[in-house]
Scaffold this motif. Structure first.
Motif, PDB file in Angstrom:
ATOM      1  N   GLN A 385       0.807  -1.234   0.000  1.00 57.88           N
ATOM      2  CA  GLN A 385       0.000   0.000   0.000  1.00 57.88           C
ATOM      3  C   GLN A 385       0.833   1.274   0.000  1.00 57.88           C
ATOM      4  O   GLN A 385       0.608   2.171  -0.804  1.00 57.88           O
ATOM      5  CB  GLN A 385      -0.943  -0.044   1.212  1.00 57.88           C
ATOM      6  CG  GLN A 385      -1.538   1.307   1.609  1.00 57.88           C
ATOM      7  CD  GLN A 385      -3.040   1.424   1.314  1.00 57.88           C
ATOM      8  OE1 GLN A 385      -3.742   0.436   1.173  1.00 57.88           O
ATOM      9  NE2 GLN A 385      -3.518   2.640   1.193  1.00 57.88           N
ATOM     10  N   GLU A 389       1.059   4.169  -2.947  1.00 56.36           N
ATOM     11  CA  GLU A 389       0.707   5.563  -2.670  1.00 56.36           C
ATOM     12  C   GLU A 389       1.803   6.515  -3.120  1.00 56.36           C
ATOM     13  O   GLU A 389       1.561   7.514  -3.787  1.00 56.36           O
ATOM     14  CB  GLU A 389       0.496   5.750  -1.158  1.00 56.36           C
ATOM     15  CG  GLU A 389      -0.947   5.858  -0.771  1.00 56.36           C
ATOM     16  CD  GLU A 389      -1.129   5.946   0.735  1.00 56.36           C
ATOM     17  OE1 GLU A 389      -0.147   6.046   1.474  1.00 56.36           O
ATOM     18  OE2 GLU A 389      -2.279   5.879   1.166  1.00 56.36           O
ATOM     19  N   ARG A 415      -6.637  10.147  -1.461  1.00 54.89           N
ATOM     20  CA  ARG A 415      -6.368   8.944  -0.668  1.00 54.89           C
ATOM     21  C   ARG A 415      -6.328   7.751  -1.604  1.00 54.89           C
ATOM     22  O   ARG A 415      -7.033   7.725  -2.616  1.00 54.89           O
ATOM     23  CB  ARG A 415      -7.465   8.700   0.361  1.00 54.89           C
ATOM     24  CG  ARG A 415      -7.608   9.814   1.390  1.00 54.89           C
ATOM     25  CD  ARG A 415      -8.751   9.506   2.365  1.00 54.89           C
ATOM     26  NE  ARG A 415      -9.106  10.699   3.124  1.00 54.89           N
ATOM     27  CZ  ARG A 415     -10.286  10.931   3.645  1.00 54.89           C
ATOM     28  NH1 ARG A 415     -11.267  10.052   3.506  1.00 54.89           N
ATOM     29  NH2 ARG A 415     -10.529  12.037   4.328  1.00 54.89           N
ATOM     30  N   VAL A 416      -5.511   6.748  -1.239  1.00 55.86           N
ATOM     31  CA  VAL A 416      -5.443   5.524  -2.042  1.00 55.86           C
ATOM     32  C   VAL A 416      -5.860   4.361  -1.154  1.00 55.86           C
ATOM     33  O   VAL A 416      -5.379   4.235  -0.027  1.00 55.86           O
ATOM     34  CB  VAL A 416      -4.007   5.294  -2.575  1.00 55.86           C
ATOM     35  CG1 VAL A 416      -3.935   4.004  -3.388  1.00 55.86           C
ATOM     36  CG2 VAL A 416      -3.556   6.479  -3.433  1.00 55.86           C
TER      37      VAL A 416
END
Ligand code: ZN
Length: 449
Positions: A385, A389, A415-416
């Motif tokens: 993650q 990002e 946001r990811v």
């Protein structure tokens, strides 16, 4: 004869002081205005058919004889689209020599649409804007600081033309960081501030912490704003925030709010508005024909904006028709704090990020003060993650300077969220790429924020 008298009244109104202009235009009965609009429509259509390569060819292919057309609706399913402008290029639309041009980016393609005008058109549109700003209370002793983006964008030039006529003090800041604007603009003691809605929200957040000063009003254009964000801005400054509605193709001047803030008063002198296909509430895509363009007329131009036509007198006393607040876009393009974003933007941002799958969805929401863009992607493992990002932010910075700049200015948050591979599409569900959650209450095809 009637039309000539109305046009004479308009001409005089455009040459006199805003106060006299308002009185003069107020004398025009609605039926006379309608007759003038139809006469202008027929004239525009004839000129376009004679001199514009695009329209001449389109009308020939469709067997449309413009001499037999008295009303836009008689053109049936003929429309002009943004894609027409992009693929044919502006030269095909020109009916006279242009002396300036502006661009509009975003929509569903990275190729900007280019729209050409004459300086005389800027001056005339500026005069109409001056009349409206006068109605909102702008006077020669006001001090204006504008933060409209000057890069290829029409609005700052129309504003400047209006302010020249009104004769008030004016400083052009350009679209700079709201914190820097706060420090520098404050020195000029502005009473009126112009800017894009998300930028105005950011400026107001700063003013809430560092202190506001007395303003007469704020004027924003270029994108939509939620009513909660508008309220926060108005509470901060103790002054109203008025919205303008326009597109570069329409010279940024389709309509503007009055002090009642209940929809945009339409500029019926310059445009013929239609909502040809409407739902039960009257909402549909608004389509307009330019009535006074001398350089690049547009016939039944599809705005992609969903709204409805509101007729009848407004509480402010002005009887011109209005457009209801825009509900959203017909295509997937979303106008938000990030900028004008469509699927192609995120395709490009994600290009080269090899560890993620090909399915993704961008959901544009709002957290009460600013837009939040949540980019949902798929990956085999959650452990990557952070790396994803970082990679996405780097790509945003390198490939979309404007969108990066808006993020630096805190006009939106990105946001990811990583999902397991194959989960975004669900059970054969068609995946919508970009979703504007600010416009909808519950939609099963939209992922949670
Ligand atoms: Zn009104």
């Amino acid at each position: 004869m009637l039309t000539s008298l109305v046009e004479l009244a308009e001409l005089l109104a455009l040459r006199t002081s805003p106060q006299r202009a308002i009185e003069l235009l107020g004398f025009i009965p609605p039926s006379a205005l309608e007759a003038m609009r139809l006469a202008r429509f027929r004239r525009t259509l004839r000129i376009a058919a004679e001199r514009s390569t695009f329209y001449r060819e389109q009308f020939r292919r469709r067997g449309i004889d413009v001499r037999r057309i008295d009303h836009p609706s008689q053109l049936g399913d003929f429309y002009t689209t943004g894609e027409d402008l992009r693929s044919h290029g502006p030269d095909q639309f020109l009916v006279r020599r242009a002396d300036t041009a502006f661009e509009t980016t975003g929509t569903t393609s990275p190729v900007p649409k280019r729209v050409f005008f004459s300086r005389r058109e800027i001056a005339d549109m500026g005069r109409l804007s001056a009349i409206w700003l006068h109605l909102l209370g702008l006077r020669p002793d006001d001090r204006v600081v504008s933060a409209f983006d000057c890069s290829f964008w029409v609005s700052p030039y129309v504003v400047r033309s209006a302010l020249d006529l009104l004769g008030c003090f004016h400083v052009e800041a350009g679209k700079i960081d709201a914190g820097e604007f706060y420090d520098r603009a404050k020195q000029y003691r502005p009473t009126v501030i112009f800017g894009e809605p998300s930028w105005v929200v950011r400026l107001s957040e700063i003013a809430q912490v560092r202190g506001s000063w007395p303003l007469k009003f704020l004027f924003a254009g270029g994108e939509n704003i939620s009513e909660s964000a508008r309220l926060a801005v108005e509470e901060t400054w103790g002054a109203p925030l008025y919205l303008n509605y326009g597109q570069t193709e329409s010279f940024g001047a389709l309509g503007a709010e009055c002090r009642i803030q209940d929809g945009y008063h339409r500029n019926d002198f310059s445009f013929f508005f239609e909502v040809p296909v409407a739902d039960a509430d009257g909402y549909g895509e608004v389509v307009y024909t330019t009535l006074s363009y001398r350089v690049m007329p547009l016939i039944r131009y599809r705005s992609s904006d969903l709204t409805r036509l509101v007729d009848g007198q407004c509480q402010c006393g002005i009887s011109t028709g209005r457009l209801a607040k825009i509900r959203g876009r017909c295509d997937e393009m979303v106008v938000c704090g990030m900028g004008n974003v469509g699927p192609w933007v995120f395709d490009e941002v994600l290009r080269g990020t090899t560890c993620i799958g090909s399915d993704w969805q961008a959901v544009v929401g709002h957290d009460g003060t600013r837009d939040v863009i949540v980019l949902h992607v798929e990956m085999e493992s959650h452990s990557g993650q952070r790396a994803v990002e970082t990679r996405i932010l780097t790509s945003l910075r390198e490939r979309f300077g404007d969108f990066w700049r808006n993020r630096e200015m805190h006009l939106y948050e990105l946001r990811v969220i990583v999902h397991p591979t194959g989960s975004l599409r669900g059970h054969g569900r068609k995946l919508r790429r970009v979703v504007d959650q600010r416009q909808m209450r519950s939609d099963p095809s939209v992922l949670p924020m």
